[in-house]
Write an enzyme that holds these catalytic residues in place. Structure first.
Site, mmCIF file in Angstrom:
data_model
loop_
_atom_site.group_PDB
_atom_site.id
_atom_site.type_symbol
_atom_site.label_atom_id
_atom_site.label_comp_id
_atom_site.label_asym_id
_atom_site.label_seq_id
_atom_site.Cartn_x
_atom_site.Cartn_y
_atom_site.Cartn_z
ATOM 1 N N CYS A 137 -11.829 16.301 9.214
ATOM 2 C CA CYS A 137 -12.754 16.719 8.151
ATOM 3 C C CYS A 137 -12.774 18.236 8.038
ATOM 4 O O CYS A 137 -12.119 18.941 8.802
ATOM 5 C CB CYS A 137 -14.154 16.187 8.425
ATOM 6 S SG CYS A 137 -14.852 16.836 9.957
ATOM 7 N N CYS A 163 -13.587 20.410 11.088
ATOM 8 C CA CYS A 163 -12.447 20.641 11.999
ATOM 9 C C CYS A 163 -11.718 21.917 11.573
ATOM 10 O O CYS A 163 -11.344 22.753 12.408
ATOM 11 C CB CYS A 163 -11.460 19.479 11.955
ATOM 12 S SG CYS A 163 -12.165 17.869 12.286
ATOM 13 N N CYS A 214 35.551 24.574 24.959
ATOM 14 C CA CYS A 214 35.316 24.442 26.397
ATOM 15 C C CYS A 214 33.877 24.783 26.729
ATOM 16 O O CYS A 214 33.096 25.166 25.867
ATOM 17 C CB CYS A 214 36.274 25.339 27.183
ATOM 18 S SG CYS A 214 36.026 27.099 26.857
ATOM 19 N N ASP A 236 2.226 -2.836 34.126
ATOM 20 C CA ASP A 236 1.006 -3.400 33.570
ATOM 21 C C ASP A 236 1.172 -4.926 33.594
ATOM 22 O O ASP A 236 2.292 -5.425 33.670
ATOM 23 C CB ASP A 236 0.848 -2.888 32.136
ATOM 24 C CG ASP A 236 -0.335 -3.499 31.428
ATOM 25 O OD1 ASP A 236 -1.411 -3.550 32.032
ATOM 26 O OD2 ASP A 236 -0.162 -3.947 30.275
ATOM 27 N N ASP A 279 2.922 -1.299 27.535
ATOM 28 C CA ASP A 279 3.208 -1.670 26.146
ATOM 29 C C ASP A 279 3.273 -0.475 25.208
ATOM 30 O O ASP A 279 3.510 -0.630 24.017
ATOM 31 C CB ASP A 279 2.193 -2.704 25.631
ATOM 32 C CG ASP A 279 0.774 -2.151 25.553
ATOM 33 O OD1 ASP A 279 0.604 -0.927 25.730
ATOM 34 O OD2 ASP A 279 -0.156 -2.939 25.319
ATOM 35 N N ASP A 297 -1.342 1.807 27.171
ATOM 36 C CA ASP A 297 -0.904 2.411 28.424
ATOM 37 C C ASP A 297 -0.335 3.818 28.254
ATOM 38 O O ASP A 297 0.323 4.326 29.164
ATOM 39 C CB ASP A 297 0.156 1.516 29.086
ATOM 40 C CG ASP A 297 -0.390 0.161 29.445
ATOM 41 O OD1 ASP A 297 -1.476 0.103 30.037
ATOM 42 O OD2 ASP A 297 0.252 -0.849 29.126
#
Length: 820
Positions: free
Chosen positions: A22, A25, A90, A509, A708, A712
């Site tokens: 908003c 911020c 190289c 997990d 997942d 997590d």
């Protein structure tokens, strides 16, 4: 109070900011930025999520980032700029390009990859691409944006390969007579007499002069076009070594042919065959190298080839075929049996089985029906389906995968740091050793000392091969990450390849990782005074507002019994504990035993039931109605079929397996016992998972965490290597370094085994490249001559140099056939 400078701002920094919602911020961020010394103004745009900071003096970007963080927000990294680099030959070229790019204002990190011929530049938002391209040009190479270069990259590679093939053919055709005339005369006395009697020595030398001149002017010109300017910039590369070596042999031969009186007596010999054969052999090495490089990027080409060119779309009541780039979101696309799915979408009509092996690595086709997601590039098997386009172009799963693999292939591993330091100074060191070789032979060598000095100095120049050192790491990364993609393991960051092989513990997990993530209601017991159906009605009504898989299982159980749900109010979820709501004037609490204890309720009446359910691997939940314990519910989440084999495979790799879950301790322990898991951390809140991983790191060292990728994310970020279980359609998981596309834990031992194989391959390549140079440079310089009379001919030096690069590339390509 800070006084503002009245001078007009001339410097500007642009920051990308995450988390604004908003106007307040915007105000908070602007205030923090304006408090920094020398900042004249700060403008934050909520729509673009960017802050533009103006100042009269150069600003420290890190200081600006801290100011944004103080305001409670995060500065996101700008998208890396990717350049295609031409002309590198190289490892020393790599070092020079990186050094030039690092000097450009605003560049924070520049990574150059010899195998992919790409540069990745991270830095401030105001970096001008034109400045980067100019910096590369000053270093002696050509660069362009990958986006501009992508369309004709493969054509260009094919053209370069054809050009090398033509040059090699011409060089071999011209060099062969020179080699026969020179080496035949040295090795076969009868042939030497034939040359002397029929051609004459001078005539033979003139023929060799003409043919060698043609070799150097035409097929060999590439070495002088790149090598000489590099020398003039005091930044010699591999081309410079070849240029100096061939010119030295050719120049000495010219003097011997046309003004032999200028040379000391006994030193009048020609070495045209060395100059001509060096060019031919190095072109041969470069040709094989170009072919092998093409094969190392085969995984990307394979993925790109999976993108369909056309799609059948429904328009105005008809089905018409259009180019896939013309398909827009929400269009309905028809896919017939045997066809490749052109875009990502959702099935709206029909059903079929789709082969998703290119995404997940799993060979068994997956059933698809209305509501299911399909991925572009997969193959429809036996039914016609209509799908609604959801993700197209750069947003598609296949595009994300290609992008991830390219980024991983372009990354630089920590193991490469030492190689980079060595190779930057390698070519100048070789030139010094060559000059030293010449001087030592000239002073201390037997007659003809000048000849011995020249030949050995040229051999030192030619045998030194920074190409092999430069290709040792990136080619293995390219092939390893490409093979991973084929097996459904996406390395988002190349560094994960190196870190993963060092992990001691794999922490996992439970829900959705070890288990299917689709719980079902198995037990429902109520206290005296409560009616089972009524309790299920209020519980399901509350759980209908939750997105947790357990909630879904309870709601589905109520629907199966045709129980009508009630309206609820005041719904609130307590993270890691449970939920509460008001249903028909009653206050309902649902959660774990610790939640009930927090509410002051005694769960002892259900103690025996809870123990039994936990031992059966089920998750017990409690229900209270108006502060009275009403029921215990048990939900079971079946273990995935692949989990047992995956954990056994991890144990075979010598790793410990730990389970970290918020579930009940008895349930967690029951599952751990079934699966032979070494360590269990149960009843932890999401933030507790981070602490659990820290403890494992302190106890065992490096820890990989498998989750997942959504709930997590903090644990994935804390672990040394985060592996996210993908589902084939959700691959952009930012917190993880590795994405397992199949959704199966079996991808973890695959990823770790592939990591070990790739790092082992890199070490083999580096060992070969370093040992090769350490061994052959002294031999080329002539250290074996006093004791054994052995010298290394420049021709054999050129052959050995070419062989070194081919060995490294061939060894890396073995990873294409990696199997678990």
């Amino acid at each position: 109070m800070k006084t503002k400078n009245t001078k007009a701002p001339i410097y500007q920094e642009i920051l990308s900011i995450e988390g604004m919602s908003c106007a307040s911020c915007v105000g908070r961020i602007e205030k923090q930025l304006k408090n920094i010394e020398h900042v004249e103004n700060a403008e934050v745009n909520l729509a673009t999520e960017q802050a533009t900071v103006y100042s009269s003096q150069p600003l420290d970007v890190a200081q600006l980032n801290k100011a944004v963080e103080r305001a409670g927000y995060k500065v996101t990294e700008t998208k890396p700029i990717e350049l295609s680099i031409e002309g590198m030959s190289c490892a020393s070229c790599v070092g020079r390009v990186e050094k030039s790019l690092a000097k450009v204002a605003g560049v924070q990190q520049a990574t150059v990859n010899l195998a992919t011929e790409r540069a990745w530049i991270k830095g401030d938002a105001q970096i001008q691409t034109s400045d980067l391209i100019e910096a590369v040009k000053k270093a002696g190479y050509e660069a362009k944006l990958v986006e501009q270069d992508q369309s004709d990259r493969q054509d260009k590679k094919a053209s370069e390969q054809n050009q090398l093939k033509r040059d090699l053919g011409l060089s071999a055709l011209l060099s062969l007579p020179v080699f026969i005339l020179a080496m035949g005369s040295h090795m076969i006395p009868a042939f030497h007499m034939w040359v002397v009697n029929n051609l004459g020595t001078q005539q033979s030398w003139l023929i060799q002069f003409v043919l060698t001149t043609l070799v150097l002017l035409f097929p060999g010109q590439r070495f002088y076009q790149k090598g000489v300017p590099a020398l003039l910039r005091f930044a010699p590369d591999m081309n410079s070594l070849v240029a100096i070596g061939t010119v030295a042999a050719y120049g000495f031969s010219l003097i011997a042919t046309f003004i032999p009186q200028a040379l000391p007596e006994g030193t009048v010999h020609v070495y045209y065959e060395a100059a001509a054969m060096i060019v031919s052999l190095i072109l041969l090495g470069r040709y094989f190298e170009a072919k092998a490089k093409g094969r190392t990027s085969g995984a990307i080409q394979h993925l790109v080839g999976m993108q369909a060119k056309t799609a059948r779309v429904h328009q105005d009541g008809k089905v018409i075929e259009v180019p896939v780039e013309d398909v827009t979101a929400q269009m309905i696309v028809e896919i017939r049996p045997g066809e490749r799915v052109p875009i990502d979408g959702e099935v709206v009509d029909g059903h079929s089985y789709i082969d998703e092996s290119m995404i997940t690595g799993e060979p068994v086709p997956v059933k698809k029906q209305a509501g299911d997601q399909v991925v572009g590039g997969t193959i429809n098997q036996n039914g016609t389906v209509n799908i609604r386009a959801t993700a197209i172009g750069e947003d598609s799963v296949l595009a994300q995968i290609i992008r991830m693999v390219e980024q991983a292939q372009g990354s630089k591993l920590p193991i490469q740091a030492l190689v980079d330091k060595v190779t930057l100074w390698f070519v100048p060191a070789v030139m010094f050793l060559s000059a030293l070789t010449f001087i030592v032979w000239l002073i201390f060598g037997p007659d003809p000392a000048l000849t011995f000095g020249l030949i050995n100095a040229v051999a030192v120049l030619i045998v030194a091969c920074p190409c092999a050192m430069g290709l040792a790491t990136p080619t293995s990364i390219m092939v390893g990450t490409g093979r991973g993609a084929e097996l459904g393991v996406l390395f988002r960051k190349g560094e994960a390849l190196q870190m993963l092989q060092d992990v001691s513990v794999v922490a996992v997990d439970k829900t959705g990782t070890l288990t299917e993530g689709k719980p079902t209601l198995t037990d429902f017991q109520v206290q005296k005074g409560f009616e089972k159906e009524q309790v299920l009605r209020v519980v399901a009504s509350v759980e209908a507002k939750s997105e947790h898989p357990i909630a879904l299982a309870i709601v589905q159980a109520a629907e199966q019994q045709n129980i009508q749900l009630l309206p609820i109010t005041d719904f609130e979820a307590m993270t890691g504990l449970g939920i509460q709501a008001n249903v028909a004037g009653q206050v309902i609490h649902i959660g774990a035993d610790r939640y009930m204890q927090q509410l002051g309720l005694d769960v002892a009446p259900f103690a025996q039931d809870a123990l039994r359910l936990g031992q059966e691997g089920k998750t017990p939940l409690y229900v209270s109605i108006d502060q009275q314990l009403a029921a215990i519910i048990a939900v079971a989440d079946p273990i995935k079929e692949t989990t047992h084999a995956a954990i056994a495979a991890l144990h075979q790799l010598g790793l410990k397996v730990a389970m970290i879950t918020g579930d009940n301790r008895h349930t967690a322990q029951a599952i751990a016992t079934k699966l032979n898991i070494d360590q269990v951390v149960a009843e932890v809140l999401p933030e507790g998972k981070v602490d659990a991983i820290r403890q494992l790191q302190e106890q065992y060292g490096r820890v990989a965490f498998v989750g997942d990728g959504i709930n997590d994310a903090p644990a994935l970020a804390q672990s040394d290597v985060g592996l996210a279980i993908g589902t084939g359609t959700d691959v952009a998981i930012e917190a993880a370094e590795v994405v397992l596309m199949s959704g199966s834990l079996q991808g973890v031992p695959t990823a770790i085994a592939l990591s070990k194989a790739t790092i082992s391959n890199i070490k083999q390549n580096l060992a070969w490249a370093f040992i090769y140079n350490i061994a052959l440079i002294p031999i080329a310089a002539g250290v074996l001559y006093p004791a054994f009379g052995i010298l290394l001919s420049p021709i054999f030096a050129a052959g050995a140099m070419a062989l070194s690069s081919i060995f490294v590339l061939g060894n890396a390509l073995r990873l294409k056939y990696f199997k678990v």
